[in-house]
Design a protein around this motif. Structure first.
Motif, short mmCIF file in Angstrom:
data_model
loop_
_atom_site.label_atom_id
_atom_site.label_comp_id
_atom_site.label_asym_id
_atom_site.label_seq_id
_atom_site.Cartn_x
_atom_site.Cartn_y
_atom_site.Cartn_z
N ILE A 122 0.84 -1.20 0.00
CA ILE A 122 0.00 0.00 0.00
C ILE A 122 0.87 1.24 0.00
O ILE A 122 0.64 2.18 -0.77
CB ILE A 122 -0.96 -0.02 1.21
N LEU A 123 1.89 1.25 0.85
CA LEU A 123 2.77 2.42 0.95
C LEU A 123 3.58 2.65 -0.33
O LEU A 123 3.88 3.79 -0.68
CB LEU A 123 3.71 2.26 2.14
N ALA A 124 3.92 1.58 -1.02
CA ALA A 124 4.74 1.70 -2.24
C ALA A 124 3.92 2.12 -3.46
O ALA A 124 4.50 2.60 -4.44
CB ALA A 124 5.44 0.36 -2.52
N ALA A 125 2.62 1.96 -3.41
CA ALA A 125 1.77 2.21 -4.57
C ALA A 125 1.44 3.69 -4.74
O ALA A 125 1.29 4.42 -3.76
CB ALA A 125 0.47 1.42 -4.44
N ASP A 126 1.32 4.09 -6.00
CA ASP A 126 0.80 5.43 -6.28
C ASP A 126 -0.69 5.48 -5.95
O ASP A 126 -1.17 6.43 -5.35
CB ASP A 126 1.00 5.80 -7.75
N ARG A 127 -1.41 4.45 -6.39
CA ARG A 127 -2.84 4.33 -6.11
C ARG A 127 -3.13 2.91 -5.68
O ARG A 127 -2.45 1.97 -6.10
CB ARG A 127 -3.67 4.64 -7.36
N VAL A 128 -4.17 2.76 -4.86
CA VAL A 128 -4.60 1.44 -4.42
C VAL A 128 -6.02 1.22 -4.93
O VAL A 128 -6.94 1.96 -4.58
CB VAL A 128 -4.55 1.30 -2.88
N PHE A 129 -6.16 0.22 -5.79
CA PHE A 129 -7.46 -0.16 -6.36
C PHE A 129 -8.01 -1.33 -5.56
O PHE A 129 -7.24 -2.16 -5.06
CB PHE A 129 -7.29 -0.59 -7.82
N PHE A 130 -9.33 -1.43 -5.49
CA PHE A 130 -9.99 -2.52 -4.76
C PHE A 130 -11.04 -3.14 -5.65
O PHE A 130 -11.78 -2.43 -6.34
CB PHE A 130 -10.68 -1.98 -3.50
N VAL A 131 -11.12 -4.48 -5.61
CA VAL A 131 -12.16 -5.18 -6.36
C VAL A 131 -12.67 -6.36 -5.54
O VAL A 131 -11.91 -7.07 -4.90
CB VAL A 131 -11.68 -5.64 -7.76
N GLY A 181 -5.18 9.98 3.29
CA GLY A 181 -4.48 10.66 2.21
C GLY A 181 -3.98 9.73 1.13
O GLY A 181 -3.19 10.15 0.27
N ILE A 182 -4.40 8.47 1.15
CA ILE A 182 -3.99 7.51 0.13
C ILE A 182 -4.99 7.56 -1.02
O ILE A 182 -6.21 7.62 -0.81
CB ILE A 182 -3.91 6.09 0.74
N ASP A 183 -4.49 7.57 -2.24
CA ASP A 183 -5.34 7.59 -3.42
C ASP A 183 -5.94 6.19 -3.60
O ASP A 183 -5.27 5.28 -4.07
CB ASP A 183 -4.52 8.00 -4.64
N ALA A 184 -7.19 6.03 -3.17
CA ALA A 184 -7.86 4.73 -3.17
C ALA A 184 -9.02 4.76 -4.16
O ALA A 184 -9.78 5.73 -4.22
CB ALA A 184 -8.37 4.41 -1.77
N VAL A 185 -9.14 3.68 -4.93
CA VAL A 185 -10.13 3.60 -6.01
C VAL A 185 -10.84 2.26 -5.92
O VAL A 185 -10.19 1.22 -5.78
CB VAL A 185 -9.42 3.69 -7.39
N VAL A 186 -12.16 2.27 -6.03
CA VAL A 186 -12.92 1.03 -6.14
C VAL A 186 -13.18 0.79 -7.62
O VAL A 186 -13.69 1.67 -8.32
CB VAL A 186 -14.24 1.11 -5.35
N VAL A 187 -12.79 -0.38 -8.11
CA VAL A 187 -12.98 -0.72 -9.52
C VAL A 187 -14.46 -0.60 -9.88
O VAL A 187 -15.32 -1.09 -9.15
CB VAL A 187 -12.46 -2.15 -9.81
N GLY A 188 -14.71 0.09 -10.96
CA GLY A 188 -16.07 0.29 -11.43
C GLY A 188 -16.63 1.67 -11.12
O GLY A 188 -17.67 2.05 -11.66
N GLN A 189 -15.95 2.43 -10.27
CA GLN A 189 -16.40 3.80 -10.00
C GLN A 189 -16.36 4.59 -11.29
O GLN A 189 -15.47 4.39 -12.13
CB GLN A 189 -15.50 4.49 -8.97
N ILE A 190 -17.26 5.53 -11.44
CA ILE A 190 -17.34 6.31 -12.66
C ILE A 190 -16.08 7.13 -12.90
O ILE A 190 -15.70 7.41 -14.03
CB ILE A 190 -18.61 7.19 -12.67
N THR A 191 -15.36 7.47 -11.83
CA THR A 191 -14.14 8.27 -11.95
C THR A 191 -12.87 7.42 -11.88
O THR A 191 -11.78 7.96 -11.70
CB THR A 191 -14.10 9.34 -10.84
N GLU A 192 -13.01 6.11 -12.07
CA GLU A 192 -11.85 5.21 -12.00
C GLU A 192 -10.81 5.57 -13.05
O GLU A 192 -11.10 5.59 -14.24
CB GLU A 192 -12.32 3.76 -12.21
#
Length: 185
Positions: A33-42, A62-73
């Motif tokens: 998680i710390l090494a990633a630019d963004r963390v995606f979840f599915v 403050g971590i850039d976290a994204v859920v796969v399928g979000q409209i702004t993914e």
């Protein structure tokens, strides 16, 4: 069954399962998680709901976290981490997304209950939640709860434990985290 008995069974199961998680696996996920630019979840179903809670908490940190399928993914890259939640490691949608993430060079972490699943061919990291599955694997924590409730509960608590570890590591005062909280409420 009374509420007191039901809640005590659930809390006991969660405590037993969380205590049996391999801390080295959690530490590897934390470093990922710390090494990633963004963390995606599915994930799918109730697992996806738990992952959405984890993604939201990481965003509070403050971590850039994204859920796969979000409209702004955004596009996933080789600088990103995909966290796959799948107890069986055999769910079709998460498997396909993990394979696609690997094609783009992303690191894939699988949080699941089955260490010998098909997800293993895609995962760089694995955190086993040793909870009861329909497979009856060695080392499973039995559960009186319906379906995969214990997995979903432990998944959410794993995310909260990782968030607490991240806060501790950063030394950020808890009150300062509110700057990342939604304020259009």
């Amino acid at each position: 069954m009374s509420f007191a008995i039901a809640q005590q069974r659930i809390v006991t199961e969660i405590s037993e399962a969380m205590s049996a998680i391999d801390t080295a696996q959690v530490d590897a996920l934390l470093e990922g998680i710390l090494a990633a630019d963004r963390v995606f979840f599915v994930g799918v179903g109730r697992v996806k709901l738990a992952l959405e809670g984890i993604a939201k908490r990481l965003a509070h940190l403050g971590i850039d976290a994204v859920v796969v399928g979000q409209i702004t993914e955004p596009a996933i890259t080789s600088s990103d981490l995909l966290v796959v939640g799948s107890g069986s490691g055999e769910s079709l949608f998460p498997l396909a997304i993990a394979a696609k993430a690997k094609q783009h060079g992303a690191t894939v972490a699988h949080v699941g209950a089955n260490p010998a699943s098909a997800m293993g061919q895609h995962a760089d990291l694995f955190v086993r939640l040793p909870v009861q599955t329909k497979l009856g694997l060695p080392g499973e924590i039995p559960s009186a709860q319906p379906m995969t409730s214990l997995f979903e509960q432990c998944l959410l608590l794993l995310g909260d434990a990782i968030a607490l570890m991240l806060v501790d590591r950063s030394g950020t005062p808890l009150h300062d985290l509110w700057r990342h909280h939604a304020n259009l409420e």
